[in-house]
Motif scaffolding. Sequence first.
Motif, PDB file in Angstrom:
ATOM      1  N   MET A   1      63.566  98.752 -45.793  1.00 28.75           N
ATOM      2  CA  MET A   1      62.261  98.504 -46.409  1.00 28.75           C
ATOM      3  C   MET A   1      61.687  99.788 -46.996  1.00 28.75           C
ATOM      4  O   MET A   1      61.061  99.770 -48.041  1.00 28.75           O
TER       5      MET A   1
ATOM      6  N   LEU B   1      66.691  97.414 -40.823  1.00 29.26           N
ATOM      7  CA  LEU B   1      65.843  96.734 -41.797  1.00 29.26           C
ATOM      8  C   LEU B   1      64.589  97.541 -42.116  1.00 29.26           C
ATOM      9  O   LEU B   1      64.131  97.561 -43.259  1.00 29.26           O
ATOM     10  N   ALA B   2      64.046  98.222 -41.116  1.00 34.75           N
ATOM     11  CA  ALA B   2      62.871  99.067 -41.374  1.00 34.75           C
ATOM     12  C   ALA B   2      63.235 100.190 -42.342  1.00 34.75           C
ATOM     13  O   ALA B   2      62.473 100.496 -43.259  1.00 34.75           O
TER      14      ALA B   2
ATOM     15  N   ALA C   1      65.232  88.758 -37.964  1.00 34.38           N
ATOM     16  CA  ALA C   1      65.264  89.641 -36.795  1.00 34.38           C
ATOM     17  C   ALA C   1      63.996  89.487 -35.958  1.00 34.38           C
ATOM     18  O   ALA C   1      64.058  89.481 -34.722  1.00 34.38           O
ATOM     19  N   LEU C   2      62.850  89.370 -36.614  1.00 40.28           N
ATOM     20  CA  LEU C   2      61.601  89.166 -35.871  1.00 40.28           C
ATOM     21  C   LEU C   2      61.571  87.813 -35.184  1.00 40.28           C
ATOM     22  O   LEU C   2      60.983  87.665 -34.110  1.00 40.28           O
TER      23      LEU C   2
ATOM     24  N   THR D   1      66.065  92.103 -47.864  1.00 45.66           N
ATOM     25  CA  THR D   1      65.462  92.907 -46.792  1.00 45.66           C
ATOM     26  C   THR D   1      64.407  92.109 -46.046  1.00 45.66           C
ATOM     27  O   THR D   1      64.388  92.085 -44.808  1.00 45.66           O
ATOM     28  N   TYR D   2      63.523  91.451 -46.767  1.00 46.25           N
ATOM     29  CA  TYR D   2      62.462  90.683 -46.108  1.00 46.25           C
ATOM     30  C   TYR D   2      63.010  89.482 -45.342  1.00 46.25           C
ATOM     31  O   TYR D   2      62.537  89.185 -44.245  1.00 46.25           O
TER      32      TYR D   2
ATOM     33  N   LEU E   1      64.474  90.840 -42.201  1.00 52.86           N
ATOM     34  CA  LEU E   1      63.414  91.229 -41.273  1.00 52.86           C
ATOM     35  C   LEU E   1      62.803  90.014 -40.598  1.00 52.86           C
ATOM     36  O   LEU E   1      62.586  90.009 -39.382  1.00 52.86           O
TER      37      LEU E   1
ATOM     38  N   GLU F   1      69.246  96.145 -35.468  1.00 55.85           N
ATOM     39  CA  GLU F   1      69.021  95.450 -36.736  1.00 55.85           C
ATOM     40  C   GLU F   1      67.604  95.684 -37.258  1.00 55.85           C
ATOM     41  O   GLU F   1      67.406  95.890 -38.458  1.00 55.85           O
ATOM     42  N   LEU F   2      66.622  95.680 -36.359  1.00 58.07           N
ATOM     43  CA  LEU F   2      65.246  95.944 -36.785  1.00 58.07           C
ATOM     44  C   LEU F   2      65.094  97.361 -37.339  1.00 58.07           C
ATOM     45  O   LEU F   2      64.400  97.578 -38.333  1.00 58.07           O
TER      46      LEU F   2
END
Length: 82
Positions: free
Chosen positions: A73, A69-70, A50-51, A43-44, A47, A65-66
């Motif tokens: 999390m 992933l949120a 994606a960031l 997950t991290y 993330l 995607e963000l």
Amino acid sequence: MTEWALTLIGGLGVGSLLTTLLSHWIAQKSSNRELLYKEKRETYLGLLEALQRAPVGYSNENSKELRILANSMRFVWIGKSR
């Protein structure tokens, strides 16, 4: 003498049963921790990727995607609190 031998044999049987149950419980707990670690790691990493892509340009795919992933999390943190 016979009673002493039967008591010893019975005690060893119960002891080995408890040892087996305890070792199984410890193995399950370790397996659960490892699974949770792998989920957190994926997950991290997702993330961060994606960031990293976000400043390059906005797209619906990056936004989707963000959000995914949120939500992932959130589930990872819920799993951590258990």
